[in-house]
Motif scaffolding. Sequence first.
Motif: not given
Length: 121
Positions: A44, A46, A75-78, A80, A97, A99-100, A102
């Motif tokens: 998440s 957090e 936040g958005q599940f990914s 982290y 993140d 995956r992204s 960020q």
Amino acid sequence: MRAAIRLLSLGAALAAPAALAGNYEFLAAPQTDLNRVFRLDRASGEVGACQYGLKEGAAVGVTLCYPPGEGAKAGQFSEYALIASRHTGEGGVFRVDLRSGQMSICFVLNESSVVCTPPAK
């Protein structure tokens, strides 16, 4: 054959909690005179933190924990991770993140909660 099936079922049942375990990552702040450890929920994003604190008149201190605040809540599940800079005076850590790509910088604000900057690339 039945014994083998039971053994496989038992193995799967014992492995299930292990598959759920390990959802958190922990990382010490790079600041060399700060005993703070950040906690990240890898799914998440957090972020929270805890540190050792002295308790007046006691031989043993206390664990002071800071809850997730602005930008540090789930936040958005990914996927982290936490990364510390090599800056010895830095009290915060980077939340990435995977995956992204960020990143946010997370730190304890006013000794009350963990906050993170808006994610950016």
